[in-house]
Scaffold this motif. Structure first.
Motif, PDB file in Angstrom:
ATOM      1  N   ALA A 140      75.159   3.963  11.429  1.00 34.21           N
ATOM      2  CA  ALA A 140      73.917   4.177  12.554  1.00 34.21           C
ATOM      3  C   ALA A 140      74.352   5.685  13.314  1.00 34.21           C
ATOM      4  O   ALA A 140      73.595   6.274  13.474  1.00 34.21           O
ATOM      5  CB  ALA A 140      73.869   3.033  13.614  1.00 34.21           C
ATOM      6  N   ALA A 141      75.605   5.617  13.661  1.00 28.57           N
ATOM      7  CA  ALA A 141      76.208   6.893  14.149  1.00 28.57           C
ATOM      8  C   ALA A 141      75.962   8.231  13.409  1.00 28.57           C
ATOM      9  O   ALA A 141      75.674   9.078  13.630  1.00 28.57           O
ATOM     10  CB  ALA A 141      77.499   6.894  14.555  1.00 28.57           C
ATOM     11  N   PRO A 144      71.324   8.229  12.757  1.00 33.17           N
ATOM     12  CA  PRO A 144      70.770   7.803  13.905  1.00 33.17           C
ATOM     13  C   PRO A 144      69.318   7.266  13.436  1.00 33.17           C
ATOM     14  O   PRO A 144      68.831   6.122  13.821  1.00 33.17           O
ATOM     15  CB  PRO A 144      70.711   8.715  14.999  1.00 33.17           C
TER      16      PRO A 144
END
Length: 212
Positions: A140-141, A144
């Motif tokens: 997710a990082a 995003p």
């Protein structure tokens, strides 16, 4: 005054766990007896009970020890690399390398955890879920937009599907070995992630209603 442990006690416990994992992986937890574990370790059954009270204790220690090593590995990589884009291939490579040296314990974790009582099983699976969560957060990082569309966890599970079952089909040295395979897994996953388009159903559900 309590008597301390003999020199080599921890080494002997580790050797017993390795032999028990090997037997569980090859013939199954149910089919393996404490006598077989003792014979494999070159110990009497009475000596084996000095280290582990029963076969269930062996199973618990093998499964929990393995999954906690994986969690420690994730945290180690996170401490080394703050950039999620760079961290992902490191995580993948380290995990494939770890599986290569812990295939028996990994097979026990994936196949024999069902024989644990609920409290022990949930504790160990809770650590396993924490490992997956770290991968999901890293994905997710790095992307995003995928995290916003709740695709980070499914992608993490797809990645673990690739890594977890390597030991069921991959034969090292024909012609690749694990050090060759690890970067291939990372490359395959990362190239897919970097070029991935969210499914149309996810895109439409993520759009505001007034945008239609």
């Amino acid at each position: 005054m309590a008597r301390g442990r003999a020199a080599g006690y921890d080494d002997q416990r580790a050797a017993i766990l390795a032999e028990a994992a090997r037997l569980f992986a090859r013939q199954g937890y149910v089919a393996t007896s404490m006598n077989q574990v003792a014979d494999a370790c070159g110990l009497s059954k009475a000596s084996l009970y000095h280290y582990f009270r029963d076969k269930y204790a062996l199973l618990t220690h093998i499964a929990e020890g393995h999954v906690r090593r994986l969690l420690a590995l994730v945290r180690e990589v996170e401490a080394e690399c703050a950039d999620p884009v760079r961290r992902l291939p490191i995580l993948i490579t380290r995990f494939v390398d770890e599986y290569a040296s812990a295939q028996d314990a990994h097979r026990v974790l994936t196949e024999d955890v069902r024989f644990l009582v609920e409290q022990d099983r949930e504790r160990i699976l809770g650590v396993e879920r924490e490992v997956v969560a770290h991968f999901s957060q890293c994905i997710a990082a790095a992307r995003p937009d995928l995290g916003l569309q709740a695709l980070d966890k499914p992608l993490a599970m797809l990645l673990f599907g690739m890594m977890n079952w390597l030991f069921t089909w991959f034969k090292a040295g024909q012609p690749l070995d694990y050090p060759d395979l690890a970067p291939l897994v990372a490359e395959l996953f990362l190239n897919g992630v970097c070029g991935l388009q969210a499914p149309a159903s996810r895109l439409s559900s993520a759009m505001p209603a007034h945008a239609a």
